[in-house]
Design a protein around this motif. Structure first.
Motif, PDB file in Angstrom:
ATOM      1  N   VAL A   1       0.837  -1.202   0.000  1.00 26.13           N
ATOM      2  CA  VAL A   1       0.000   0.000   0.000  1.00 26.13           C
ATOM      3  C   VAL A   1       0.873   1.254   0.000  1.00 26.13           C
ATOM      4  CG1 VAL A   1      -1.499   1.372   1.492  1.00 26.13           C
ATOM      5  CG2 VAL A   1      -2.088  -0.994   0.989  1.00 26.13           C
ATOM      6  N   ALA A   2       1.885   1.276   0.876  1.00 26.21           N
ATOM      7  CA  ALA A   2       2.774   2.440   0.921  1.00 26.21           C
ATOM      8  C   ALA A   2       3.519   2.608  -0.396  1.00 26.21           C
ATOM      9  CB  ALA A   2       3.756   2.300   2.082  1.00 26.21           C
ATOM     10  N   GLN A   3       3.962   1.485  -0.982  1.00 25.06           N
ATOM     11  CA  GLN A   3       4.726   1.561  -2.220  1.00 25.06           C
ATOM     12  C   GLN A   3       3.868   2.010  -3.396  1.00 25.06           C
ATOM     13  OE1 GLN A   3       6.361  -2.405  -2.278  1.00 25.06           O
ATOM     14  NE2 GLN A   3       7.573  -2.018  -0.431  1.00 25.06           N
ATOM     15  N   CYS A   4       2.674   1.450  -3.525  1.00 34.80           N
ATOM     16  CA  CYS A   4       1.792   1.826  -4.644  1.00 34.80           C
ATOM     17  C   CYS A   4       1.417   3.295  -4.603  1.00 34.80           C
ATOM     18  CB  CYS A   4       0.525   0.978  -4.620  1.00 34.80           C
ATOM     19  SG  CYS A   4       0.720  -0.697  -5.240  1.00 34.80           S
ATOM     20  N   THR A   5       1.017   3.770  -3.431  1.00 33.58           N
ATOM     21  CA  THR A   5       0.501   5.142  -3.357  1.00 33.58           C
ATOM     22  C   THR A   5       1.623   6.173  -3.353  1.00 33.58           C
ATOM     23  OG1 THR A   5       0.326   4.963  -0.946  1.00 33.58           O
ATOM     24  CG2 THR A   5      -1.623   4.427  -2.234  1.00 33.58           C
ATOM     25  N   HIS A   6       2.789   5.806  -2.829  1.00 33.78           N
ATOM     26  CA  HIS A   6       3.915   6.737  -2.893  1.00 33.78           C
ATOM     27  C   HIS A   6       4.236   7.119  -4.333  1.00 33.78           C
ATOM     28  CE1 HIS A   6       7.785   8.599  -2.133  1.00 33.78           C
ATOM     29  NE2 HIS A   6       8.322   7.784  -3.031  1.00 33.78           N
ATOM     30  N   LEU A   7       3.981   6.212  -5.255  1.00 34.82           N
ATOM     31  CA  LEU A   7       4.321   6.435  -6.651  1.00 34.82           C
ATOM     32  C   LEU A   7       3.308   7.324  -7.376  1.00 34.82           C
ATOM     33  CD1 LEU A   7       5.373   2.763  -7.463  1.00 34.82           C
ATOM     34  CD2 LEU A   7       6.871   4.720  -7.033  1.00 34.82           C
ATOM     35  N   ILE A   8       2.264   7.782  -6.651  1.00 32.22           N
ATOM     36  CA  ILE A   8       1.240   8.618  -7.280  1.00 32.22           C
ATOM     37  C   ILE A   8       1.118   9.929  -6.491  1.00 32.22           C
ATOM     38  CG2 ILE A   8      -1.068   8.604  -8.297  1.00 32.22           C
ATOM     39  CD1 ILE A   8      -1.212   5.613  -7.803  1.00 32.22           C
ATOM     40  N   PRO A   9       2.131  10.784  -6.545  1.00 36.18           N
ATOM     41  CA  PRO A   9       2.085  12.022  -5.741  1.00 36.18           C
ATOM     42  C   PRO A   9       0.952  12.952  -6.141  1.00 36.18           C
ATOM     43  CG  PRO A   9       3.927  12.046  -7.292  1.00 36.18           C
ATOM     44  CD  PRO A   9       3.383  10.666  -7.311  1.00 36.18           C
ATOM     45  N   GLN A  10       0.491  12.866  -7.410  1.00 35.48           N
ATOM     46  CA  GLN A  10      -0.609  13.731  -7.829  1.00 35.48           C
ATOM     47  C   GLN A  10      -1.934  13.297  -7.212  1.00 35.48           C
ATOM     48  OE1 GLN A  10       0.939  11.484  -9.612  1.00 35.48           O
ATOM     49  NE2 GLN A  10      -0.267  10.654 -11.308  1.00 35.48           N
ATOM     50  N   ALA A  11      -1.921  12.135  -6.505  1.00 37.76           N
ATOM     51  CA  ALA A  11      -3.108  11.670  -5.783  1.00 37.76           C
ATOM     52  C   ALA A  11      -2.774  11.563  -4.290  1.00 37.76           C
ATOM     53  CB  ALA A  11      -3.586  10.334  -6.334  1.00 37.76           C
ATOM     54  N   HIS A  12      -2.004  12.520  -3.800  1.00 44.94           N
ATOM     55  CA  HIS A  12      -1.621  12.662  -2.394  1.00 44.94           C
ATOM     56  C   HIS A  12      -0.442  11.796  -1.970  1.00 44.94           C
ATOM     57  CE1 HIS A  12      -5.133  15.130  -1.899  1.00 44.94           C
ATOM     58  NE2 HIS A  12      -5.942  14.125  -2.218  1.00 44.94           N
ATOM     59  N   GLY A  13       0.028  10.882  -2.817  1.00 39.88           N
ATOM     60  CA  GLY A  13       1.202  10.100  -2.469  1.00 39.88           C
ATOM     61  C   GLY A  13       0.927   9.081  -1.381  1.00 39.88           C
ATOM     62  N   GLY A  14       1.988   8.700  -0.670  1.00 39.40           N
ATOM     63  CA  GLY A  14       1.887   7.653   0.337  1.00 39.40           C
ATOM     64  C   GLY A  14       1.169   8.099   1.587  1.00 39.40           C
ATOM     65  N   PRO A  15       0.917   7.161   2.498  1.00 45.00           N
ATOM     66  CA  PRO A  15       0.237   7.498   3.751  1.00 45.00           C
ATOM     67  C   PRO A  15       1.007   8.542   4.553  1.00 45.00           C
ATOM     68  CG  PRO A  15       0.370   5.111   3.453  1.00 45.00           C
ATOM     69  CD  PRO A  15       1.236   5.721   2.405  1.00 45.00           C
TER      70      PRO A  15
ATOM     71  N   SER B   1      15.632   4.156  -3.329  1.00 49.82           N
ATOM     72  CA  SER B   1      15.473   5.450  -2.663  1.00 49.82           C
ATOM     73  C   SER B   1      14.049   5.976  -2.776  1.00 49.82           C
ATOM     74  CB  SER B   1      16.440   6.477  -3.263  1.00 49.82           C
ATOM     75  OG  SER B   1      16.172   6.658  -4.650  1.00 49.82           O
ATOM     76  N   GLU B   2      13.251   5.404  -3.696  1.00 51.42           N
ATOM     77  CA  GLU B   2      11.873   5.848  -3.902  1.00 51.42           C
ATOM     78  C   GLU B   2      10.859   4.798  -3.461  1.00 51.42           C
ATOM     79  OE1 GLU B   2      10.710   8.763  -4.910  1.00 51.42           O
ATOM     80  OE2 GLU B   2      12.744   9.555  -4.911  1.00 51.42           O
ATOM     81  N   CYS B   3      11.314   3.763  -2.776  1.00 49.50           N
ATOM     82  CA  CYS B   3      10.420   2.660  -2.411  1.00 49.50           C
ATOM     83  C   CYS B   3      10.325   2.556  -0.890  1.00 49.50           C
ATOM     84  CB  CYS B   3      10.950   1.352  -2.991  1.00 49.50           C
ATOM     85  SG  CYS B   3       9.772  -0.006  -2.881  1.00 49.50           S
ATOM     86  N   PRO B   4       9.168   2.839  -0.294  1.00 48.52           N
ATOM     87  CA  PRO B   4       9.049   2.820   1.158  1.00 48.52           C
ATOM     88  C   PRO B   4       8.892   1.426   1.733  1.00 48.52           C
ATOM     89  CG  PRO B   4       7.006   3.603   0.171  1.00 48.52           C
ATOM     90  CD  PRO B   4       7.959   3.368  -0.949  1.00 48.52           C
ATOM     91  N   GLU B   5       9.369   1.261   2.960  1.00 45.54           N
ATOM     92  CA  GLU B   5       9.104   0.080   3.773  1.00 45.54           C
ATOM     93  C   GLU B   5       8.435   0.544   5.059  1.00 45.54           C
ATOM     94  OE1 GLU B   5      11.801  -3.162   4.499  1.00 45.54           O
ATOM     95  OE2 GLU B   5      13.131  -2.447   2.904  1.00 45.54           O
ATOM     96  N   THR B   6       7.536  -0.288   5.598  1.00 42.05           N
ATOM     97  CA  THR B   6       6.836   0.061   6.830  1.00 42.05           C
ATOM     98  C   THR B   6       7.341  -0.791   7.985  1.00 42.05           C
ATOM     99  OG1 THR B   6       5.037  -1.515   6.461  1.00 42.05           O
ATOM    100  CG2 THR B   6       4.759   0.691   5.543  1.00 42.05           C
ATOM    101  N   PHE B   7       7.317  -0.198   9.182  1.00 42.64           N
ATOM    102  CA  PHE B   7       7.736  -0.895  10.403  1.00 42.64           C
ATOM    103  C   PHE B   7       6.787  -0.520  11.530  1.00 42.64           C
ATOM    104  CE2 PHE B   7      11.526  -0.571   7.856  1.00 42.64           C
ATOM    105  CZ  PHE B   7      12.206  -1.765   8.066  1.00 42.64           C
ATOM    106  N   CYS B   8       6.398  -1.513  12.310  1.00 42.77           N
ATOM    107  CA  CYS B   8       5.632  -1.235  13.530  1.00 42.77           C
ATOM    108  C   CYS B   8       6.618  -0.784  14.596  1.00 42.77           C
ATOM    109  CB  CYS B   8       4.867  -2.471  13.990  1.00 42.77           C
ATOM    110  SG  CYS B   8       3.855  -2.164  15.458  1.00 42.77           S
ATOM    111  N   ILE B   9       6.399   0.399  15.159  1.00 40.82           N
ATOM    112  CA  ILE B   9       7.348   0.914  16.159  1.00 40.82           C
ATOM    113  C   ILE B   9       6.758   0.928  17.568  1.00 40.82           C
ATOM    114  CG2 ILE B   9       8.763   2.212  14.545  1.00 40.82           C
ATOM    115  CD1 ILE B   9       7.259   4.736  15.318  1.00 40.82           C
TER     116      ILE B   9
END
Length: 619
Positions: free
Chosen positions: A176-190, A268-276
């Protein structure tokens, strides 16, 4: 064009119109837009407001004054009719919702239309990636919430950030983070993943806009910046007359949704998520490239030249999780001090204080409040050490030094929280580095199994109390298993470390960073924090997509705060001046845990710096 199908539907009720229109848009395959229409005198300020808050307000097109169309986005468009429903605002008050703006044609001749990206545009990309979109499944409009985060003010425009929320299965968060990050014209990632209260949202069943959406077991709330922020800006700025789309009733362009495959994107353009944290539930993000570098730091820090067998305690990614949690913190309490040399005065060792000061320096440079808590008997010595460190340029700003005594059952809560209220913590994160840890029998042991309880204040109580206070996370950094926080791996300590059954610390931290020498863990945290705050993906998430990126001067100040061979050698010489000895040998020399500063410790620092601050290419 696609919107002609919408215009033909005006015999439906307003509610039916928006529900029907939303369902079409969810599957339209075309880029969609939020709309804000303002008087021409306000247009420049609003454009600047959009630029300053690019995630909620990604500007797709600004019209000319009195222009009905938007040629870059759609042929033959007419903004007066092409949204299924419009909101009319007078002096910031919503006065009506209308099916078109034809009655306002004369006023629109002096107005400018802004077309802003919409998150509906990425829902098809999520579905293609195998992510269930719950609002689509349930035939509902997406939930939209007003947050407690304020957009950056420009001119007369200021307002709270509005976000959309979609429940997402936890195992789908990365995609989800990776798909949406690639669409900044639609608000980008979470901009946030986890507990809604951290955004000031009280009840997910009561959205300010849209519909409540049901969760499935294993779902996590994921929040994106939302273009309805523009509606809030209109309400807060109170223009005489303004129009917006009605939330959920979007302008649909002729442009197909733009979605790239995460498989083709640079690290550098691909996010990873971590529970902190789990209490409250909170996830963070960073680019794969940054994560890879912090993993390199972690591997360097856990090297074992002293051949103590420490690798058996290692848990992968504790460093990145700790750094992420610290990056989100605003106030950090650090503790150190291991009085292993009970026959000497002072009994402290040279491992711990250097790493603590290194972390403090970088945290301060990042604008965080930092304090150090240590044993009452050692406060005067530590104050002199910090003063010398400032005078010799090891640290720029003094660090407040505190002590803690257990004066009663609520002492720890009152120390950690304002007025003893767990809802008002003074600190977001506690870090213990080479701090004596309480064993299961209540005593404190050095590696030789000597009880040094008489030299140790009960700072463990702060970590125990913090485990039950929402919003405080903890890190323990150690190199033997008898350090505060290493209770997280106590079973491994008991099974594999010499005398582990007796000496193992029984008090856990959320993150247990295992290192060859504890100072190296402190250095790695400092370098990791620098990498995260230079990572555009992480920084955007940290700022909820609001405001401007750091300046070159900011990054230079952060870099200058990091450990260097020269600063760490200087600080070690200060410790020796005050009689602090090497942990393993008790030598009063430039030595830590029996390893001389040159070449062992200096080499580790150089390698950590090379990962973090690589030399410029000569090409």
């Amino acid at each position: 064009m696609f919107t002609q199908a919408i215009r033909g539907s005006r015999l439906l009720s307003q509610t039916q119109l928006c529900t029907w229109g939303t369902r079409i848009r969810m599957n339209s395959g075309f880029l969609q837009a939020n709309v804000v229409i303002l008087h021409k005198n306000l247009a420049d300020d609003f454009e600047a407001f959009c630029r300053a808050n690019g995630s909620p307000l990604p500007l797709l097109y600004r019209s000319q004054t009195g222009e009905w169309g938007c040629p870059p986005l759609a042929a033959n468009a007419d903004i007066r009719t092409d949204c299924p429903q419009y909101c009319v605002f007078e002096n910031g008050v919503l006065t009506s919702k209308v099916a078109d703006l034809l009655a306002y044609t004369s006023q629109l001749q002096n107005m400018v239309s802004f077309y802003l990206g919409c998150s509906f545009s990425f829902e098809s990309a999520l579905e293609k990636a195998g992510v269930p979109v719950r609002n689509v499944e349930q035939g509902k409009n997406v939930s939209m919430f007003r947050t407690a985060r304020s957009c950056q003010r420009v001119g007369g425009f200021e307002c709270p950030l509005v976000v959309t929320m979609r429940p997402v299965p936890q195992d789908k968060l990365d995609i989800v983070a990776q798909c949406t990050h690639l669409i900044p014209q639609a608000h980008g990632g979470p901009v946030h993943i986890g507990d809604p209260a951290m955004l000031g949202i009280r009840d997910l069943n009561q959205p300010e806009y849209g519909d409540p959406v049901e969760f499935r077991p294993g779902d996590v709330p994921v929040f994106w910046a939302c273009g309805v922020t523009g509606v809030e800006a209109v309400q807060c700025s109170k223009p005489t007359l303004a129009f917006t789309h009605s939330p959920g009733c979007m302008f649909v362009t002729d442009k197909e949704d733009m979605a790239a495959s995460p498989l083709t994107v640079k690290p550098s353009e691909c996010p990873e998520t971590f529970c902190i944290t789990q209490n409250p539930q909170h996830f963070s993000v960073a680019s794969k490239a940054t994560v890879q570098k912090i993993r390199q730091l972690e591997e360097i820090a856990v090297e074992d030249p002293g051949q103590r067998g420490i690798r058996v305690l290692f848990v992968k990614d504790e460093l990145i999780r700790s750094c992420l949690a610290l990056s989100h913190a605003s106030s950090v309490l650090i503790t150190t001090g291991f009085p292993t040399h009970f026959k000497y005065d002072p009994p402290e060792e040279t491992d711990g204080p250097p790493g603590a000061i290194a972390m403090a320096a970088t945290l301060q440079a990042l604008g965080k409040r930092v304090a150090v808590v240590t044993d009452q008997r050692a406060l005067d010595m530590h104050r002199k050490i910090v003063q010398d460190a400032m005078e010799r340029g090891v640290i720029k700003t003094a660090v407040p030094l505190l002590s803690f005594q257990n004066t009663g059952p609520d002492a720890a809560i009152h120390f950690l929280c304002h007025d003893g209220d767990p809802n008002k913590p003074r600190y977001d994160h506690l870090v213990a580095i080479e701090r004596s840890g309480r064993a299961s029998d209540g005593n404190y042991y050095n590696m030789r199994m000597v009880n040094i309880k008489h030299l140790v204040d009960p700072i463990d109580d702060l970590f125990i109390a913090a485990s039950s206070i929402p919003g405080i996370s903890t890190t323990g950094i150690g190199d033997g298993g008898n350090e505060l926080g290493m209770g997280k791996v106590k079973d491994l300590v008991k099974a594999h470390m010499p005398n582990g059954g007796v000496i193992a610390c029984d008090v856990s931290a959320d993150f247990a960073v295992t290192t060859g020498v504890s100072n190296w863990g402190g250095y790695a945290v400092a370098y990791g924090l620098y990498l995260l705050n230079c990572c555009p993906i992480h920084l955007r998430y940290l700022q909820c997509g609001l405001g401007q990126p750091p300046t070159a001067q900011d990054q230079e100040a952060w870099a200058n705060s990091l450990p260097t061979v020269e600063k760490e050698e200087e600080f070690l010489s200060i410790l020796v001046k005050y009689g602090v000895r090497s942990g393993k040998t008790a030598n009063l020399a430039l030595e830590v845990d029996g390893l001389t500063f040159h070449p062992t410790h200096s080499d580790i620092i150089r390698r950590l710096r090379e990962v973090t601050l690589p030399a410029p290419s000569s090409s």
